[in-house]
Design a protein around this motif. Structure first.
Motif, PDB file in Angstrom:
ATOM      1  N   PHE A 320      39.820  37.655  24.507  1.00  0.00           N
ATOM      2  CA  PHE A 320      40.296  36.272  24.515  1.00  0.00           C
ATOM      3  C   PHE A 320      39.181  35.315  24.092  1.00  0.00           C
ATOM      4  O   PHE A 320      39.416  34.327  23.400  1.00  0.00           O
ATOM      5  CB  PHE A 320      40.799  35.882  25.903  1.00  0.00           C
ATOM      6  N   GLU A 321      37.955  35.625  24.515  1.00  0.00           N
ATOM      7  CA  GLU A 321      36.820  34.768  24.198  1.00  0.00           C
ATOM      8  C   GLU A 321      36.292  35.036  22.791  1.00  0.00           C
ATOM      9  O   GLU A 321      35.809  34.130  22.124  1.00  0.00           O
ATOM     10  CB  GLU A 321      35.710  34.986  25.232  1.00  0.00           C
ATOM     11  N   ARG A 322      36.399  36.277  22.352  1.00  0.00           N
ATOM     12  CA  ARG A 322      35.881  36.635  21.029  1.00  0.00           C
ATOM     13  C   ARG A 322      36.790  36.163  19.896  1.00  0.00           C
ATOM     14  O   ARG A 322      36.359  36.104  18.747  1.00  0.00           O
ATOM     15  CB  ARG A 322      35.696  38.151  20.933  1.00  0.00           C
ATOM     16  N   HIS A 323      38.016  35.812  20.227  1.00  0.00           N
ATOM     17  CA  HIS A 323      38.962  35.397  19.188  1.00  0.00           C
ATOM     18  C   HIS A 323      39.645  34.077  19.561  1.00  0.00           C
ATOM     19  O   HIS A 323      40.851  34.033  19.811  1.00  0.00           O
ATOM     20  CB  HIS A 323      39.991  36.502  18.957  1.00  0.00           C
ATOM     21  N   PRO A 324      38.860  32.990  19.600  1.00  0.00           N
ATOM     22  CA  PRO A 324      39.427  31.681  19.966  1.00  0.00           C
ATOM     23  C   PRO A 324      40.390  31.126  18.932  1.00  0.00           C
ATOM     24  O   PRO A 324      41.094  30.156  19.208  1.00  0.00           O
ATOM     25  CB  PRO A 324      38.183  30.797  20.097  1.00  0.00           C
ATOM     26  N   GLY A 325      40.433  31.727  17.753  1.00  0.00           N
ATOM     27  CA  GLY A 325      41.402  31.279  16.753  1.00  0.00           C
ATOM     28  C   GLY A 325      42.786  31.854  16.994  1.00  0.00           C
ATOM     29  O   GLY A 325      43.779  31.368  16.441  1.00  0.00           O
ATOM     30  N   ILE A 326      42.855  32.891  17.831  1.00  0.00           N
ATOM     31  CA  ILE A 326      44.136  33.524  18.170  1.00  0.00           C
ATOM     32  C   ILE A 326      44.578  33.106  19.563  1.00  0.00           C
ATOM     33  O   ILE A 326      45.740  32.754  19.789  1.00  0.00           O
ATOM     34  CB  ILE A 326      44.029  35.055  18.081  1.00  0.00           C
ATOM     35  N   PHE A 327      43.630  33.132  20.507  1.00  0.00           N
ATOM     36  CA  PHE A 327      43.929  32.786  21.893  1.00  0.00           C
ATOM     37  C   PHE A 327      43.140  31.540  22.297  1.00  0.00           C
ATOM     38  O   PHE A 327      41.985  31.363  21.893  1.00  0.00           O
ATOM     39  CB  PHE A 327      43.539  33.931  22.838  1.00  0.00           C
ATOM     40  N   TYR A 328      43.758  30.714  23.109  1.00  0.00           N
ATOM     41  CA  TYR A 328      43.038  29.587  23.708  1.00  0.00           C
ATOM     42  C   TYR A 328      43.023  29.778  25.214  1.00  0.00           C
ATOM     43  O   TYR A 328      44.060  30.068  25.824  1.00  0.00           O
ATOM     44  CB  TYR A 328      43.699  28.255  23.378  1.00  0.00           C
ATOM     45  N   ILE A 329      41.849  29.639  25.821  1.00  0.00           N
ATOM     46  CA  ILE A 329      41.717  29.751  27.273  1.00  0.00           C
ATOM     47  C   ILE A 329      41.608  28.347  27.863  1.00  0.00           C
ATOM     48  O   ILE A 329      40.620  27.653  27.642  1.00  0.00           O
ATOM     49  CB  ILE A 329      40.484  30.585  27.663  1.00  0.00           C
ATOM     50  N   SER A 330      42.632  27.947  28.594  1.00  0.00           N
ATOM     51  CA  SER A 330      42.616  26.644  29.255  1.00  0.00           C
ATOM     52  C   SER A 330      42.038  26.796  30.661  1.00  0.00           C
ATOM     53  O   SER A 330      42.379  27.736  31.383  1.00  0.00           O
ATOM     54  CB  SER A 330      44.029  26.067  29.333  1.00  0.00           C
ATOM     55  N   MET A 331      41.163  25.871  31.033  1.00  0.00           N
ATOM     56  CA  MET A 331      40.528  25.907  32.354  1.00  0.00           C
ATOM     57  C   MET A 331      41.212  24.959  33.334  1.00  0.00           C
ATOM     58  O   MET A 331      40.696  24.710  34.424  1.00  0.00           O
ATOM     59  CB  MET A 331      39.044  25.520  32.226  1.00  0.00           C
ATOM     60  N   LYS A 332      42.354  24.428  32.983  1.00  0.00           N
ATOM     61  CA  LYS A 332      43.027  23.438  33.806  1.00  0.00           C
ATOM     62  C   LYS A 332      43.583  24.061  35.087  1.00  0.00           C
ATOM     63  O   LYS A 332      43.925  25.238  35.136  1.00  0.00           O
ATOM     64  CB  LYS A 332      44.165  22.781  33.032  1.00  0.00           C
ATOM     65  N   CYS A 333      43.690  23.207  36.116  1.00  0.00           N
ATOM     66  CA  CYS A 333      44.357  23.562  37.382  1.00  0.00           C
ATOM     67  C   CYS A 333      43.686  24.735  38.091  1.00  0.00           C
ATOM     68  O   CYS A 333      44.365  25.602  38.674  1.00  0.00           O
ATOM     69  CB  CYS A 333      45.835  23.848  37.155  1.00  0.00           C
ATOM     70  N   ASP A 334      42.363  24.783  38.042  1.00  0.00           N
ATOM     71  CA  ASP A 334      41.569  25.768  38.792  1.00  0.00           C
ATOM     72  C   ASP A 334      41.931  27.213  38.470  1.00  0.00           C
ATOM     73  O   ASP A 334      41.888  28.087  39.341  1.00  0.00           O
ATOM     74  CB  ASP A 334      41.718  25.533  40.303  1.00  0.00           C
ATOM     75  N   THR A 335      42.298  27.469  37.225  1.00  0.00           N
ATOM     76  CA  THR A 335      42.574  28.827  36.801  1.00  0.00           C
ATOM     77  C   THR A 335      42.331  28.931  35.305  1.00  0.00           C
ATOM     78  O   THR A 335      42.075  27.910  34.649  1.00  0.00           O
ATOM     79  CB  THR A 335      44.029  29.233  37.133  1.00  0.00           C
ATOM     80  N   GLN A 336      42.366  30.136  34.780  1.00  0.00           N
ATOM     81  CA  GLN A 336      42.240  30.338  33.340  1.00  0.00           C
ATOM     82  C   GLN A 336      43.583  30.820  32.797  1.00  0.00           C
ATOM     83  O   GLN A 336      44.104  31.838  33.251  1.00  0.00           O
ATOM     84  CB  GLN A 336      41.153  31.373  33.026  1.00  0.00           C
ATOM     85  N   THR A 337      44.122  30.061  31.877  1.00  0.00           N
ATOM     86  CA  THR A 337      45.410  30.388  31.279  1.00  0.00           C
ATOM     87  C   THR A 337      45.210  30.688  29.803  1.00  0.00           C
ATOM     88  O   THR A 337      44.595  29.901  29.083  1.00  0.00           O
ATOM     89  CB  THR A 337      46.409  29.219  31.438  1.00  0.00           C
ATOM     90  N   VAL A 338      45.716  31.828  29.361  1.00  0.00           N
ATOM     91  CA  VAL A 338      45.598  32.239  27.969  1.00  0.00           C
ATOM     92  C   VAL A 338      46.842  31.800  27.214  1.00  0.00           C
ATOM     93  O   VAL A 338      47.967  32.132  27.603  1.00  0.00           O
ATOM     94  CB  VAL A 338      45.426  33.768  27.844  1.00  0.00           C
TER      95      VAL A 338
END
Length: 411
Positions: A320-338
């Motif tokens: 998920f981190e190596r491919h930010p053009g495919i997946f976005y990791i949101s840090m909102k609401c005290d969690t990580q959402t892909v």
């Protein structure tokens, strides 16, 4: 800042040659170590905000509506707070009272004569729930297929119910899917018991017609015959506006996209996990998994226990981190959402499932409830009857002054 280090001296021509010669040649390539910085995407963060409260509210609606008298005292609901995802420092009754347009509060007397809060649905929420049941009925086969494909991604076509439960919201399954959906398809699903006494769900029949990934379907639809023939399918990629990608990183990404694509439904035991080819298969697994969800997103923790069922290596979520053009990791609401980037245009879901429309209706009603509370309307109403809320609409001045507070309240 973008950091890139290439292990080995293999270049584009070798990779293309490897794609033509087959997987044995590719196994000689080590994994390219790439680290791309995380960049904030406000639009996709907005997709995530409020989903925790919406999920808990929809589950509560299902639970209360299935009660014998369509009303449940708070002591029957409190044991479910962990399933609902309510924070430990927040009382369930406090959460429910946030949304007076969804839940009506009355009181009953317990065996000791103490007044106990009891909650039922408002007429508006009841009407939306009836629509929801109709939508689920109309899309029952679609939901069953999604569940079939999820089980087909696993090695043994089996998953613990706890794992399926974690994904049921994202996949659009009803809260009580095991009792209301599964019994309709005895030829497809069966329950199994694991050695540790956990109950699991098993797919009884493999369907080759379902064992086609979204990426393969899309390539066939676009008639990319060369890509389909060689098997070197590329993932749709787009970055956050202003995201800077260095030339070397762009070259690596182009090389990586040209590598063979291994279907997430096929056996990948022959792939060396230390290669980019194997990583592309892992990306393909999660690309397909996110396409099985109705809103093309899920919390990162929901897939943390899928490593063994999906036959994935350690630290598999690093893709998920190596491919930010495919997946976005949101840090909102005290969690990580892909979030799957390709599925959104700004905050708009490009292909909206009917269940998403129902959830948006619940969300709109919840937002109105937050505004009602902010104006003090809830405090002025009797706790024994909230009928006065029906038909109430806040004025435009109230909406404009309070709408900026909604995001924080809904998290």
């Amino acid at each position: 800042m973008v950091f890139l280090s290439l292990l080995g001296r293999e270049r584009v021509s070798h990779l293309l040659c490897g794609c033509r010669r087959g997987s044995n040649y590719q196994q000689t390539f080590s994994l390219v170590n790439v680290k791309l910085k995380w960049a904030k995407d406000r639009a996709l963060d907005g997709v995530v905000v409020g989903q925790g409260d919406l999920k808990a509210t929809c589950f509560l609606v299902s639970i209360i509506s299935s009660a014998p008298h369509r009303c449940l005292p708070i002591y029957h609901l409190t044991p479910l707070r962990r399933q609902l995802g309510i924070p430990d420092d927040l009382k369930l009754s406090t959460f429910i009272r946030r949304y007076p347009t969804i839940f009506q509060e009355s009181h009953i007397l317990d065996s000791g004569g103490t007044r106990v809060p009891c909650f039922r649905l408002t007429p508006e929420a009841s009407n939306i729930h009836k629509e929801e049941l109709d939508i689920i009925q109309q899309n029952q086969m679609d939901l069953a297929r999604r569940l079939c494909k999820l089980l087909m991604l696993t090695k043994d076509r089996t998953l613990p119910l706890q794992t399926v439960d974690q994904l049921k919201w994202d996949m659009g399954l009803p809260y009580d899917y095991f009792d209301t959906l599964i019994p309709h398809y005895p030829d497809l699903f069966s329950s199994v018991r694991f050695p540790d006494d956990r109950i699991g769900l098993k797919l009884r029949i493999w369907d080759d017609g379902l064992a086609v990934s979204h990426l393969q379907k899309n390539a066939a639809f676009q008639q990319n015959e060369d890509d389909v023939k060689t098997g070197c399918l590329a993932f749709p990629v787009k970055f956050t506006r202003g995201f800077g990608l260095k030339r070397k990183c762009m070259a690596w990404l182009e090389e990586w996209q040209r590598l063979p694509y291994t279907s997430p439904y096929s056996d990948a035991s022959h792939l060396d996990p230390r290669t980019d080819v194997s990583e592309k298969r892992i990306v393909g697994v999660f690309h397909e998994l996110l396409h099985l969800t109705v809103q093309k997103k899920t919390e990162r923790k929901n897939v943390s226990n899928l490593r063994k069922p999906l036959s994935l290596p350690q630290k598999f979520t690093k893709v998920f981190e190596r491919h930010p053009g495919i997946f976005y990791i949101s840090m909102k609401c005290d969690t990580q959402t892909v979030v799957l980037r390709e599925s959104y245009d700004d905050q708009q879901l490009l292909q909206k499932h009917p269940i998403v429309d129902i959830r948006e209706k619940y969300g709109s009603l919840m937002s109105r409830g937050v505004l009602d509370r902010s104006r003090g309307l809830y405090k002025r109403c009797s706790t024994d009857s909230l009928d006065g809320l029906q038909g109430y609409e806040p004025n435009d001045d109230c909406v404009s002054s309070l709408e900026q507070e909604l995001d924080s309240n809904l998290c």
